[in-house]
Design a protein around this motif. Structure first.
Motif, PDB file in Angstrom:
ATOM      1  N   TRP A   1      73.443 -26.588 -48.381  1.00  0.00           N
ATOM      2  CA  TRP A   1      72.618 -25.435 -48.734  1.00  0.00           C
ATOM      3  C   TRP A   1      71.403 -25.320 -47.800  1.00  0.00           C
ATOM      4  CZ3 TRP A   1      73.162 -21.105 -51.125  1.00  0.00           C
ATOM      5  CH2 TRP A   1      72.030 -20.359 -51.503  1.00  0.00           C
ATOM      6  N   LYS A   2      70.841 -26.443 -47.430  1.00  0.00           N
ATOM      7  CA  LYS A   2      69.663 -26.413 -46.560  1.00  0.00           C
ATOM      8  C   LYS A   2      69.983 -25.780 -45.220  1.00  0.00           C
ATOM      9  CE  LYS A   2      66.197 -29.482 -44.467  1.00  0.00           C
ATOM     10  NZ  LYS A   2      65.729 -30.882 -44.343  1.00  0.00           N
ATOM     11  N   TRP A   3      71.147 -26.116 -44.657  1.00  0.00           N
ATOM     12  CA  TRP A   3      71.522 -25.615 -43.344  1.00  0.00           C
ATOM     13  C   TRP A   3      72.583 -24.524 -43.439  1.00  0.00           C
ATOM     14  CZ3 TRP A   3      68.009 -27.259 -40.174  1.00  0.00           C
ATOM     15  CH2 TRP A   3      67.438 -28.512 -40.371  1.00  0.00           C
ATOM     16  N   ARG A   4      72.587 -23.779 -44.527  1.00  0.00           N
ATOM     17  CA  ARG A   4      73.647 -22.801 -44.797  1.00  0.00           C
ATOM     18  C   ARG A   4      73.740 -21.709 -43.741  1.00  0.00           C
ATOM     19  NH1 ARG A   4      69.317 -22.131 -47.961  1.00  0.00           N
ATOM     20  NH2 ARG A   4      68.378 -20.065 -48.236  1.00  0.00           N
ATOM     21  N   ARG A   5      72.607 -21.310 -43.178  1.00  0.00           N
ATOM     22  CA  ARG A   5      72.652 -20.205 -42.204  1.00  0.00           C
ATOM     23  C   ARG A   5      73.310 -20.653 -40.901  1.00  0.00           C
ATOM     24  NH1 ARG A   5      67.462 -19.243 -44.595  1.00  0.00           N
ATOM     25  NH2 ARG A   5      67.439 -17.271 -45.745  1.00  0.00           N
ATOM     26  N   ILE A   6      72.904 -21.795 -40.371  1.00  0.00           N
ATOM     27  CA  ILE A   6      73.493 -22.262 -39.117  1.00  0.00           C
ATOM     28  C   ILE A   6      74.950 -22.679 -39.333  1.00  0.00           C
ATOM     29  CG2 ILE A   6      72.675 -24.634 -39.454  1.00  0.00           C
ATOM     30  CD1 ILE A   6      72.960 -22.785 -36.106  1.00  0.00           C
ATOM     31  N   ILE A   7      75.253 -23.254 -40.510  1.00  0.00           N
ATOM     32  CA  ILE A   7      76.637 -23.614 -40.816  1.00  0.00           C
ATOM     33  C   ILE A   7      77.500 -22.359 -40.914  1.00  0.00           C
ATOM     34  CG2 ILE A   7      78.133 -24.521 -42.639  1.00  0.00           C
ATOM     35  CD1 ILE A   7      75.988 -26.645 -43.169  1.00  0.00           C
ATOM     36  N   GLY A   8      76.995 -21.353 -41.610  1.00  0.00           N
ATOM     37  CA  GLY A   8      77.751 -20.107 -41.739  1.00  0.00           C
ATOM     38  C   GLY A   8      77.966 -19.423 -40.407  1.00  0.00           C
TER      39      GLY A   8
ATOM     40  N   ILE B   1      62.065 -14.353 -42.028  1.00  0.00           N
ATOM     41  CA  ILE B   1      62.653 -15.008 -43.201  1.00  0.00           C
ATOM     42  C   ILE B   1      62.338 -16.493 -43.149  1.00  0.00           C
ATOM     43  CG2 ILE B   1      64.547 -13.350 -43.416  1.00  0.00           C
ATOM     44  CD1 ILE B   1      66.369 -15.402 -42.072  1.00  0.00           C
ATOM     45  N   SER B   2      62.518 -17.157 -44.280  1.00  0.00           N
ATOM     46  CA  SER B   2      62.329 -18.608 -44.308  1.00  0.00           C
ATOM     47  C   SER B   2      63.572 -19.291 -43.749  1.00  0.00           C
ATOM     48  CB  SER B   2      62.078 -19.079 -45.735  1.00  0.00           C
ATOM     49  OG  SER B   2      63.174 -18.757 -46.569  1.00  0.00           O
ATOM     50  N   VAL B   3      63.367 -20.240 -42.857  1.00  0.00           N
ATOM     51  CA  VAL B   3      64.474 -20.985 -42.258  1.00  0.00           C
ATOM     52  C   VAL B   3      64.298 -22.455 -42.598  1.00  0.00           C
ATOM     53  CG1 VAL B   3      64.820 -19.340 -40.380  1.00  0.00           C
ATOM     54  CG2 VAL B   3      63.231 -21.244 -40.067  1.00  0.00           C
ATOM     55  N   ALA B   4      65.378 -23.225 -42.426  1.00  0.00           N
ATOM     56  CA  ALA B   4      65.351 -24.642 -42.806  1.00  0.00           C
ATOM     57  C   ALA B   4      64.306 -25.419 -42.020  1.00  0.00           C
ATOM     58  CB  ALA B   4      66.741 -25.250 -42.625  1.00  0.00           C
ATOM     59  N   ASP B   5      64.089 -25.047 -40.758  1.00  0.00           N
ATOM     60  CA  ASP B   5      63.118 -25.759 -39.925  1.00  0.00           C
ATOM     61  C   ASP B   5      62.578 -24.767 -38.905  1.00  0.00           C
ATOM     62  OD1 ASP B   5      61.555 -27.492 -38.527  1.00  0.00           O
ATOM     63  OD2 ASP B   5      63.131 -28.952 -38.103  1.00  0.00           O
ATOM     64  N   THR B   6      61.280 -24.592 -38.892  1.00  0.00           N
ATOM     65  CA  THR B   6      60.656 -23.620 -37.985  1.00  0.00           C
ATOM     66  C   THR B   6      60.419 -24.187 -36.599  1.00  0.00           C
ATOM     67  OG1 THR B   6      58.455 -24.289 -38.756  1.00  0.00           O
ATOM     68  CG2 THR B   6      59.509 -22.439 -39.889  1.00  0.00           C
TER      69      THR B   6
END
Length: 526
Positions: free
Chosen positions: A78-85, A335-340
């Motif tokens: 879930w934390k890295w859902r955007r990069i994983i997706g 947007i909020s990302v896992a690590d800025t």
């Protein structure tokens, strides 16, 4: 089949020996197994091996996906859902498009539809290969989590592309609105069916009088039901298994006993070991069948096409990794990302180089029918597609697989400080869990402390954080109290995993395993 049984039995023994050798020489075992399969295939008198794609998709794929879904950290997913997706869907699609145009331009007789079909086949990296290699080297937790999460989903996206390309080749047309509806159903239907069947199995585990053996059998049956049910209604079986597996994994401590979890882990580790070993050994053993169907093109030209497609895959993945970094740096402003923080140039290189292909690609290529329609014309370029796929698998495993450990050591990746150091996290867990345990005992069972020597020992053990054993008798009442204490510790650890982002889930799982072992010990001796 019966006559060849000793041969297949010898393959199991060979897998064990080869994995032992791979661990000894610090080489990822998928690489060694494929090479061994190639060498074995040249031995005179060896039975001709033919990989049935249904064997891969029905027998091998569901349990391997299910085991991966149980092993992965939902918190990390879930934390890295955007990069994983993005890697599991967007990068796979971009890779398939790139392969389509390159194949159409450089390979004679390849239409865009055929190129897109080839792209769908070779676009998904193999999770097992990367995982086997990463265990020999230390990489940041975020990198391994992203690779594991991507591997759970990219098979689904590539097989969806494969299906659409098959329709385009067979009909000569591609209707976008029908494809969009079909794509939506494959995603929504696959996830929905997986969650529904997973929910049913949750109720079975929780409310029916099952034991450890029954629970283990149910976990083996579950992925097959999820996959077959989803495929029967033309949705994604891969997504069904992944979503259902994640649901059951996330609730394992509420629906299964400690004994069921402990025995299930042992069974699944052995099962996944054998299945993974077999599929990679079969890749090499299938070489005679693959080369026998290669007609109309020279072997050297076919190898050249395979190397060309391999280069496209590597380049596109590396560029996509850098593109993902750029998009993240822009998106963090909105947007909020896992690590800025910027990951620098090292992380994209590593992500780009972890693109080894595996058995799903070969099974997809083998599933191409020999004829477009029953009794119709031959399927165009089928044998060449199959051979190119084999070359891609072989070269990515050998080139990337053998050089990845060296690349990781050369890059000297930073730790990124995503979690507390292991020593600090261990100390935090022990101290806080001890405090929680002592508070629970004194507030709920304070009147029993002077009556039970064992309960007083447990209280003092956690208060002083000692680990000396003691030989005392435990009454049924005290045993029930002690099991409640263990369960409270388990619930505290699960709560920490959900709410404390500084603690690695792998460490939480280690302590949960220790509690399960302690509970099993108490149940056995009392």
């Amino acid at each position: 089949m019966i006559a060849d049984f000793p041969f297949y039995l010898s393959l199991i023994v060979a897998i064990v020996l080869l994995v032992m050798l791979a661990n000894k020489i610090k080489v990822a075992y998928p690489v060694l197994l494929v090479v061994a399969g190639l060498l074995i295939s040249f031995i005179p008198g060896i039975p001709m091996i033919r990989i049935d794609p249904e064997l891969i998709f029905i027998i091998f794929l569901p349990p391997l996906l299910y085991e991966a879904a149980w092993s992965i950290s939902w918190k990390e997913l879930w934390k890295w859902r955007r990069i994983i997706g993005s890697f599991a869907f967007v990068v796979v699609f971009l890779t398939a498009i790139s392969v389509a145009f390159v194949a159409n331009y450089f390979i004679p007789g390849f239409s865009l539809a055929l190129g897109f079909l080839l792209g769908g086949i070779v676009s998904p990296p193999d999770a097992v290969s990367a995982g086997a290699i990463l265990k020999f080297v230390k990489v940041p937790k975020r990198m391994s989590s992203i690779l594991e999460g991507e591997s759970l989903l990219n098979d689904a996206s590539s097989l969806i592309i494969f299906r659409f390309a098959m329709v385009a080749v067979a009909t000569g047309q591609f209707v976008w609105h029908e494809a969009a509806l079909s794509f939506s159903w494959m995603l929504i239907g696959g996830v929905g069916i997986g969650l529904l069947i997973g929910w049913i199995f949750m109720k079975v585990h929780k409310y029916l009088p099952t034991d450890a053996n029954m629970d283990t059998i149910l976990t083996i049956v579950a992925p097959y039901l999820m996959y077959i049910a989803a495929e029967e209604v033309h949705s994604s079986g891969v997504l069904a298994v992944v979503s259902g597996g994640l649901l059951l994994s996330n609730h394992r401590h509420r629906i299964m006993s400690a004994s069921s979890r402990l025995r299930g882990v042992n069974v699944w580790q052995s099962l996944s070991f054998v299945l993974n070993g077999l599929v990679f050994l079969l890749i090499g053993l299938d070489l005679p069948e693959i080369t026998s169907g290669l007609e109309g093109v020279s072997l050297s030209a076919a190898i050249g096409y395979g190397l060309l497609i391999t280069a496209v895959l590597i380049i596109v993945r590396i560029l996509s990794a850098y593109g993902a970094v750029v998009v993240t740096l822009i998106a963090r402003n909105y947007i909020s990302v896992a690590d800025t923080r910027s990951p620098g140039f090292k992380a994209p290189i590593l992500m780009g180089w972890t693109g080894m292909r595996g058995v799903v690609s070969l099974a997809a290529a083998l599933s191409i029918p020999t004829q477009i329609h029953e009794g119709g014309a031959d399927f165009p370029q089928r044998n060449l597609i199959l051979f190119i796929t084999f070359i891609v698998i072989l070269t990515t495993l050998l080139i990337q697989g053998l050089t990845l450990p060296f690349l990781i050591r050369s890059l000297n990746m930073p730790s990124f400080n995503d979690y507390l150091p292991d020593e600090d996290a261990e100390e935090y867990i022990k101290r806080q869990m001890a405090k929680h345990t002592v508070e629970h005992i004194t507030s709920n069972y304070g009147d029993m402390l002077n009556e039970s020597q064992f309960l007083k020992y447990v209280h003092d053990k956690w208060k002083d954080k000692t680990n000396d054993d003691v030989d005392v008798k435990i009454s049924p009442e005290v045993k029930s109290v002690y099991l409640d204490i263990l369960n409270q510790q388990r619930m505290w650890l699960i709560d920490q995993n959900h709410n404390n982002s500084q603690v690695d889930e792998d460490l939480i799982r280690k302590h949960l395993l220790q509690i399960d072992l302690e509970e099993e010990r108490i149940l056995l001796i009392c």
